[in-house]
Design a protein around this motif. Structure first.
Motif, PDB file in Angstrom:
ATOM      1  N   ILE A   1       0.865  -1.181   0.000  1.00 56.27           N
ATOM      2  CA  ILE A   1       0.000   0.000   0.000  1.00 56.27           C
ATOM      3  C   ILE A   1       0.903   1.234   0.000  1.00 56.27           C
ATOM      4  CG2 ILE A   1      -1.857   1.215   1.182  1.00 56.27           C
ATOM      5  CD1 ILE A   1      -2.697  -1.490   0.191  1.00 56.27           C
ATOM      6  N   HIS A   2       1.041   1.874  -1.169  1.00 57.00           N
ATOM      7  CA  HIS A   2       1.982   2.984  -1.308  1.00 57.00           C
ATOM      8  C   HIS A   2       1.241   4.228  -1.786  1.00 57.00           C
ATOM      9  CE1 HIS A   2       1.589   2.049  -5.561  1.00 57.00           C
ATOM     10  NE2 HIS A   2       1.898   0.792  -5.262  1.00 57.00           N
ATOM     11  N   ASP A   3       1.986   5.336  -1.868  1.00 55.46           N
ATOM     12  CA  ASP A   3       1.401   6.591  -2.349  1.00 55.46           C
ATOM     13  C   ASP A   3       0.804   6.393  -3.732  1.00 55.46           C
ATOM     14  OD1 ASP A   3       2.014   8.022  -0.112  1.00 55.46           O
ATOM     15  OD2 ASP A   3       3.991   8.629  -0.838  1.00 55.46           O
ATOM     16  N   GLY A   4      -0.395   6.898  -3.923  1.00 58.45           N
ATOM     17  CA  GLY A   4      -1.045   6.791  -5.223  1.00 58.45           C
ATOM     18  C   GLY A   4      -1.706   5.455  -5.478  1.00 58.45           C
ATOM     19  N   ALA A   5      -1.757   4.590  -4.460  1.00 58.56           N
ATOM     20  CA  ALA A   5      -2.392   3.284  -4.641  1.00 58.56           C
ATOM     21  C   ALA A   5      -3.882   3.457  -4.900  1.00 58.56           C
ATOM     22  CB  ALA A   5      -2.177   2.419  -3.409  1.00 58.56           C
ATOM     23  N   GLU A   6      -4.442   2.544  -5.680  1.00 63.66           N
ATOM     24  CA  GLU A   6      -5.873   2.625  -5.978  1.00 63.66           C
ATOM     25  C   GLU A   6      -6.683   2.483  -4.696  1.00 63.66           C
ATOM     26  OE1 GLU A   6      -7.647  -1.246  -7.535  1.00 63.66           O
ATOM     27  OE2 GLU A   6      -5.547  -1.457  -8.167  1.00 63.66           O
ATOM     28  N   PRO A   7      -7.789   3.183  -4.576  1.00 63.47           N
ATOM     29  CA  PRO A   7      -8.610   3.072  -3.359  1.00 63.47           C
ATOM     30  C   PRO A   7      -9.164   1.669  -3.207  1.00 63.47           C
ATOM     31  CG  PRO A   7      -9.766   4.306  -5.070  1.00 63.47           C
ATOM     32  CD  PRO A   7      -8.366   4.112  -5.562  1.00 63.47           C
ATOM     33  N   ILE A   8      -9.326   1.265  -1.972  1.00 60.75           N
ATOM     34  CA  ILE A   8      -9.827  -0.078  -1.667  1.00 60.75           C
ATOM     35  C   ILE A   8     -11.301   0.039  -1.310  1.00 60.75           C
ATOM     36  CG2 ILE A   8      -9.573  -2.064  -0.129  1.00 60.75           C
ATOM     37  CD1 ILE A   8      -6.627  -1.086   0.230  1.00 60.75           C
ATOM     38  N   ARG A   9     -12.128  -0.689  -2.030  1.00 60.30           N
ATOM     39  CA  ARG A   9     -13.578  -0.611  -1.861  1.00 60.30           C
ATOM     40  C   ARG A   9     -14.143  -1.978  -1.495  1.00 60.30           C
ATOM     41  NH1 ARG A   9     -15.357   4.212  -3.490  1.00 60.30           N
ATOM     42  NH2 ARG A   9     -14.011   5.484  -4.809  1.00 60.30           N
ATOM     43  N   PRO A  10     -15.304  -2.010  -0.879  1.00 63.08           N
ATOM     44  CA  PRO A  10     -15.856  -3.286  -0.416  1.00 63.08           C
ATOM     45  C   PRO A  10     -16.324  -4.214  -1.524  1.00 63.08           C
ATOM     46  CG  PRO A  10     -17.405  -1.504  -0.010  1.00 63.08           C
ATOM     47  CD  PRO A  10     -16.136  -0.866  -0.462  1.00 63.08           C
ATOM     48  N   GLY A  11     -16.642  -3.686  -2.687  1.00 63.23           N
ATOM     49  CA  GLY A  11     -17.059  -4.538  -3.793  1.00 63.23           C
ATOM     50  C   GLY A  11     -18.240  -5.419  -3.439  1.00 63.23           C
ATOM     51  N   ALA A  12     -18.092  -6.726  -3.743  1.00 58.17           N
ATOM     52  CA  ALA A  12     -19.182  -7.672  -3.489  1.00 58.17           C
ATOM     53  C   ALA A  12     -19.398  -7.913  -2.003  1.00 58.17           C
ATOM     54  CB  ALA A  12     -18.884  -8.988  -4.193  1.00 58.17           C
ATOM     55  N   ALA A  13     -18.410  -7.530  -1.161  1.00 59.78           N
ATOM     56  CA  ALA A  13     -18.532  -7.749   0.278  1.00 59.78           C
ATOM     57  C   ALA A  13     -19.131  -6.556   1.005  1.00 59.78           C
ATOM     58  CB  ALA A  13     -17.157  -8.074   0.864  1.00 59.78           C
ATOM     59  N   ALA A  14     -19.736  -5.641   0.281  1.00 58.38           N
ATOM     60  CA  ALA A  14     -20.256  -4.402   0.877  1.00 58.38           C
ATOM     61  C   ALA A  14     -21.289  -4.667   1.968  1.00 58.38           C
ATOM     62  CB  ALA A  14     -20.854  -3.513  -0.202  1.00 58.38           C
ATOM     63  N   THR A  15     -22.078  -5.696   1.810  1.00 60.30           N
ATOM     64  CA  THR A  15     -23.133  -5.970   2.793  1.00 60.30           C
ATOM     65  C   THR A  15     -22.725  -7.009   3.837  1.00 60.30           C
ATOM     66  OG1 THR A  15     -24.112  -7.640   1.334  1.00 60.30           O
ATOM     67  CG2 THR A  15     -24.956  -5.382   1.164  1.00 60.30           C
ATOM     68  N   SER A  16     -21.643  -7.750   3.575  1.00 64.99           N
ATOM     69  CA  SER A  16     -21.246  -8.825   4.502  1.00 64.99           C
ATOM     70  C   SER A  16     -20.188  -8.391   5.504  1.00 64.99           C
ATOM     71  CB  SER A  16     -20.736 -10.032   3.715  1.00 64.99           C
ATOM     72  OG  SER A  16     -19.579  -9.690   2.960  1.00 64.99           O
ATOM     73  N   LEU A  17     -19.353  -7.409   5.167  1.00 69.19           N
ATOM     74  CA  LEU A  17     -18.265  -7.000   6.058  1.00 69.19           C
ATOM     75  C   LEU A  17     -18.797  -6.454   7.379  1.00 69.19           C
ATOM     76  CD1 LEU A  17     -15.415  -5.268   4.007  1.00 69.19           C
ATOM     77  CD2 LEU A  17     -15.180  -7.112   5.657  1.00 69.19           C
ATOM     78  N   LYS A  18     -18.299  -7.014   8.470  1.00 70.11           N
ATOM     79  CA  LYS A  18     -18.730  -6.575   9.804  1.00 70.11           C
ATOM     80  C   LYS A  18     -17.568  -6.049  10.652  1.00 70.11           C
ATOM     81  CE  LYS A  18     -22.745  -9.648  10.120  1.00 70.11           C
ATOM     82  NZ  LYS A  18     -22.673 -10.091   8.713  1.00 70.11           N
TER      83      LYS A  18
END
Length: 495
Positions: A194-211
């Motif tokens: 994880i370095h400068d300018g890294a792409e943002p990390i998004r929940p994707g398909a796990a948007a509703t399951s992540l707790k």
């Protein structure tokens, strides 16, 4: 007729057994026979496997060497596996995965000085372990973004991922989040990719399951902001020693779904966060567990905002780092607005009898209390606790200017106490501990005089919440102390 040598030998052996048993009692003879009898022969494999579940890894490994049957049952019934993930294991990996074909929890650890398994090996694991639900990676530096992406495509049942000191980055995590739609917990520690300018990390398909999301010791932790904000059912957030300004991230979290924000636990430690972020946290009205640890820009103002809006608070941990920015004002607000408080840990917080009396009177459910490294908590404050904390079960006092007078107050106060721990308090003598044991012999008492236990100043200023606290039993929760371990994510163990 003649008799064969073999028959003669067996006849002689039988006679020897009969003649020797003649000198044994009936009970001893039965015991001799029973010594060579397999009592598990009639036990079904399923029952044997159930028994194995109660054994630790070492005992279970030894049991697998007893006989072929136990070896086989241990193999198909073992669901947790921890491997030394050095490159030397590659040749044995197929046979290991063949034997343990029901693994659902896998830990792969590699030391810094060794070469770890590679992308191909991780792909093999993903193909062979079809039921894998939990994966922990530590120090697997040869695994890349591509390897993790391939693993994710074959591990769609994954529910928990913990990775630390690895070299992959945002691309790998996004692949996991896009393919593992049932992912519930994600813990990331010292991720080098994880370095400068890294792409943002998004929940994707796990948007509703992540707790649960845990971030620790990240240089560019803000890359995870979209993940944290867009996880719709996130209940636990732990951010520990991550660089950057976190106020803006907490504001986004607080402003999201303000009327029904699901967050219940937030742990902020060694962060650049101020009352702005803490006030945003106050918008999460369902919070029950809050840790504010070594965040020197947070003050009474932020804590008051949290107390007024988070009225369901049950556990509150504050390490004020002796900045004197959090004290009576904030704690009085907690006492006034959080009647359900059950656990309170104050480290380096200069509270007085004003706030402690308010908490003792208003928080009638308080069961666990730790007071550590405070220059203002003395005999008066402890006497107040002893007189008013009727529900208190566990008490720790460490590095506070109390004397034997405080110990005498505890001799008759807090009727429901089951454990008292007093350490590194200059005014407490060893005689006071013996007196307290005589008064309350039914409870667990650990009183150590200051002249026996040295080094308080260093432990308070450098160690903070990880070295100071009170050990609470698993039944009611645990706050680790100097002689207890911390969890893998560096925070006090709370069960």
């Amino acid at each position: 007729m003649g008799q064969s040598a073999s028959a003669a030998f067996h006849r002689e052996a039988s006679l020897t057994l009969l003649s020797s048993s003649a000198f044994l009692s009936g009970e001893e003879f039965i015991d001799e026979i029973a010594a060579n009898w397999d009592y598990t022969a009639e036990v079904p494999d399923e029952c044997l496997a159930y028994i194995f579940q109660f054994l630790g890894p070492g005992d279970r490994n030894r049991c697998s060497l007893v006989c072929k049957r136990w070896f086989r049952v241990d193999g198909w019934s073992r669901h947790r596996l921890s491997l030394n993930a050095q490159s030397e294991i590659v040749s044995s990996l197929p046979s290991i995965l063949t034997r343990f074909d029901s693994v659902t929890r896998l830990a792969l650890r590699c030391s810094r000085k060794s070469i770890s398994i590679t992308d191909d090996d991780l792909l093999t694991i993903s193909i062979r372990c079809k039921n894998l639900a939990r994966l922990k990676l530590r120090g697997c530096r040869e695994i890349t973004d591509e390897g993790m992406s391939a693993f994710a495509q074959n591990s769609k049942n994954l529910r928990k991922l913990s990775c630390g000191s690895c070299m992959f980055g945002a691309k790998a995590l996004n692949a996991v989040l896009n393919h593992c739609k049932n992912l519930e917990e994600l813990s990331v520690k010292r991720l080098r990719g994880i370095h400068d300018g890294a792409e943002p990390i998004r929940p994707g398909a796990a948007a509703t399951s992540l707790k649960m999301i845990g971030l620790k010791e990240l240089v560019n932790g803000q890359s995870f902001a979209p993940l944290v904000v867009e996880s719709e059912n996130l209940k636990t957030l732990r951010i520990i020693h991550c660089l950057g300004d976190w106020d803006s991230v907490l504001q986004l979290i607080g402003n999201r779904n303000r009327n029904n924000n699901p967050l219940m636990e937030i742990h902020l430690e060694r962060l650049q966060v101020s009352d702005i972020g803490l006030s945003a946290v106050a918008n999460c009205a369902k919070i029950e567990n809050l840790h504010i640890v070594k965040t020197p820009e947070c003050s009474n103002y932020g804590l008051v905002c949290v107390a007024k809006n988070c009225k369901l608070m049950r556990k509150l941990h504050i390490d004020g780092w002796r900045t004197n920015r959090i004290g009576d004002e904030g704690l009085i607000a907690v006492a006034k607005h959080c009647p359900n408080l059950q656990e309170l840990v104050l480290i380096g917080v200069n509270a007085t009898h004003l706030s402690l009396s308010a908490i003792a009177c208003n928080c009638s459910k308080l069961e666990r209390l730790a007071l550590c490294g405070s220059s203002t908590i003395g005999d008066t404050e402890i006497a107040c606790i002893a007189a008013k904390c009727m529900a208190l079960k566990k008490l720790c006092i460490k590095g506070c200017p109390i004397s034997d007078i405080a110990i005498e107050a505890l001799g008759s106060g807090c009727p429901n106490l089951i454990k008292i721990k007093v350490r590194k308090c200059r005014g407490v003598s060893s005689d006071a501990g013996e007196w307290l044991r005589a008064q309350r012999g039914s409870i667990l008492i650990n009183v150590v005089a200051f002249d026996i236990d040295y080094g308080f100043e260093a432990s308070v200023s450098d160690g903070g919440v990880h070295e100071i606290g009170v050990e609470f039993s698993q039944a009611v929760g645990q706050v680790t102390g100097a002689d207890a371990s911390t969890s893998s994510n560096g925070e006090p163990e709370l069960h």
